[in-house]
Enzyme design. Sequence first.
Site, PDB file in Angstrom:
ATOM      1  N   ARG A 185       0.835  -1.206   0.000  1.00  0.00           N
ATOM      2  CA  ARG A 185       0.000   0.000   0.000  1.00  0.00           C
ATOM      3  C   ARG A 185       0.866   1.251   0.000  1.00  0.00           C
ATOM      4  O   ARG A 185       2.074   1.224   0.256  1.00  0.00           O
ATOM      5  CB  ARG A 185      -0.909   0.018   1.224  1.00  0.00           C
ATOM      6  CG  ARG A 185      -0.163   0.054   2.535  1.00  0.00           C
ATOM      7  CD  ARG A 185      -1.008   0.544   3.696  1.00  0.00           C
ATOM      8  NE  ARG A 185      -0.310   0.381   4.973  1.00  0.00           N
ATOM      9  CZ  ARG A 185       0.640   1.177   5.426  1.00  0.00           C
ATOM     10  NH1 ARG A 185       1.027   2.215   4.699  1.00  0.00           N
ATOM     11  NH2 ARG A 185       1.209   0.955   6.590  1.00  0.00           N
ATOM     12  N   GLY A 186       0.219   2.407  -0.241  1.00  0.00           N
ATOM     13  CA  GLY A 186       0.884   3.677  -0.092  1.00  0.00           C
ATOM     14  C   GLY A 186       1.025   4.024   1.380  1.00  0.00           C
ATOM     15  O   GLY A 186       0.480   3.352   2.253  1.00  0.00           O
ATOM     16  N   THR A 235       2.139   2.168  10.046  1.00  0.00           N
ATOM     17  CA  THR A 235       0.981   2.340  10.911  1.00  0.00           C
ATOM     18  C   THR A 235       0.825   1.120  11.807  1.00  0.00           C
ATOM     19  O   THR A 235       1.503   0.109  11.636  1.00  0.00           O
ATOM     20  CB  THR A 235      -0.305   2.631  10.124  1.00  0.00           C
ATOM     21  OG1 THR A 235      -1.306   3.133  11.018  1.00  0.00           O
ATOM     22  CG2 THR A 235      -0.825   1.394   9.420  1.00  0.00           C
ATOM     23  N   HIS A 260      -2.111  -1.395  13.849  1.00  0.00           N
ATOM     24  CA  HIS A 260      -3.493  -1.855  13.973  1.00  0.00           C
ATOM     25  C   HIS A 260      -3.636  -2.685  15.251  1.00  0.00           C
ATOM     26  O   HIS A 260      -2.691  -3.384  15.650  1.00  0.00           O
ATOM     27  CB  HIS A 260      -3.893  -2.744  12.783  1.00  0.00           C
ATOM     28  CG  HIS A 260      -3.711  -2.082  11.452  1.00  0.00           C
ATOM     29  ND1 HIS A 260      -4.310  -0.898  11.116  1.00  0.00           N
ATOM     30  CD2 HIS A 260      -3.005  -2.475  10.355  1.00  0.00           C
ATOM     31  CE1 HIS A 260      -3.982  -0.574   9.875  1.00  0.00           C
ATOM     32  NE2 HIS A 260      -3.185  -1.511   9.396  1.00  0.00           N
ATOM     33  N   ILE A 286      -5.141   6.139   6.224  1.00  0.00           N
ATOM     34  CA  ILE A 286      -5.612   5.615   4.941  1.00  0.00           C
ATOM     35  C   ILE A 286      -4.409   5.273   4.082  1.00  0.00           C
ATOM     36  O   ILE A 286      -3.471   6.063   3.950  1.00  0.00           O
ATOM     37  CB  ILE A 286      -6.502   6.642   4.204  1.00  0.00           C
ATOM     38  CG1 ILE A 286      -7.783   6.909   5.009  1.00  0.00           C
ATOM     39  CG2 ILE A 286      -6.845   6.158   2.791  1.00  0.00           C
ATOM     40  CD1 ILE A 286      -8.689   7.970   4.412  1.00  0.00           C
ATOM     41  N   GLY A 287      -4.429   4.074   3.509  1.00  0.00           N
ATOM     42  CA  GLY A 287      -3.384   3.660   2.579  1.00  0.00           C
ATOM     43  C   GLY A 287      -3.947   2.647   1.614  1.00  0.00           C
ATOM     44  O   GLY A 287      -4.565   1.668   2.037  1.00  0.00           O
ATOM     45  N   GLY A 323      -6.961  -0.007   2.574  1.00  0.00           N
ATOM     46  CA  GLY A 323      -8.032   0.921   2.900  1.00  0.00           C
ATOM     47  C   GLY A 323      -7.764   1.766   4.125  1.00  0.00           C
ATOM     48  O   GLY A 323      -6.794   2.517   4.166  1.00  0.00           O
ATOM     49  N   CYS A 370       2.609   6.971  10.575  1.00  0.00           N
ATOM     50  CA  CYS A 370       2.612   7.515   9.208  1.00  0.00           C
ATOM     51  C   CYS A 370       3.880   8.325   8.925  1.00  0.00           C
ATOM     52  O   CYS A 370       3.910   9.157   8.020  1.00  0.00           O
ATOM     53  CB  CYS A 370       1.373   8.360   8.955  1.00  0.00           C
ATOM     54  SG  CYS A 370      -0.162   7.442   9.215  1.00  0.00           S
TER      55      CYS A 370
END
Length: 223
Positions: free
Chosen positions: A78-79, A83, A85, A151-152, A163, A181
């Site tokens: 992803r971009g 991050t 979770h 968001i990525g 997402g 980030c």
Amino acid sequence: MEVIDFGIRDYGEILEVQRSLFDNLVKAKKEGKERNEYILIGEHYPVITLGRRAKEENVLMPESYLKEKGVSIYHIGRGGDVTYHCPGQLIVYPILDLDKHKLGVKGYVDLLEETVITLISKYGIKGERVEGATGVWLGRGSKRERKICAIGIKCSHFCAMHGIGLNVTSDLSGFSMINPCGFQNKGVTSMEKEIPSSPNEGNKLKMDKIKKEFTEIFLESIL
């Protein structure tokens, strides 16, 4: 568009599901066949993920420490940077053909941000965009500027995966293991931390309710 609630699952398990659904979508699109789309929604056990351009130094703890604490780590496509979770964070992974919805990549990211902004506004929380910093923020331009949603996405052949991660009741202490980030001077927050002290009885933070609200707002925006 099928909605799949995966509950609370390990990141790697859901990553494989994402990849499979995404590859099938891209293949069907190339072959001109019917394209099935999905929304995967749920929560993850503690995990750190690094995007394509992530810097290793933004993970502040050694791998041995993370392993001891039961925190997995993944390098993914992803971009975005790094991050975190954990349970209490709403995870949403739409697997979409952006062409089908007449969306470019920026328009799609804007739609994800706007969905979150609309959702949290129902709980008396004012979410905003910050220029040059994807996601949803609170206190824009202030000394207390803080991120509530990361968001990525990954996009190939104008199909999207990955997402959002919206902090609902997340234990924010886990973010101390990273520069979220890639930022060293910005905070993180959650809906639980920000919700007005005397919310309406119907506005209690229940993950199932928030999943439903997010899905409804998102589908209304994209379909």
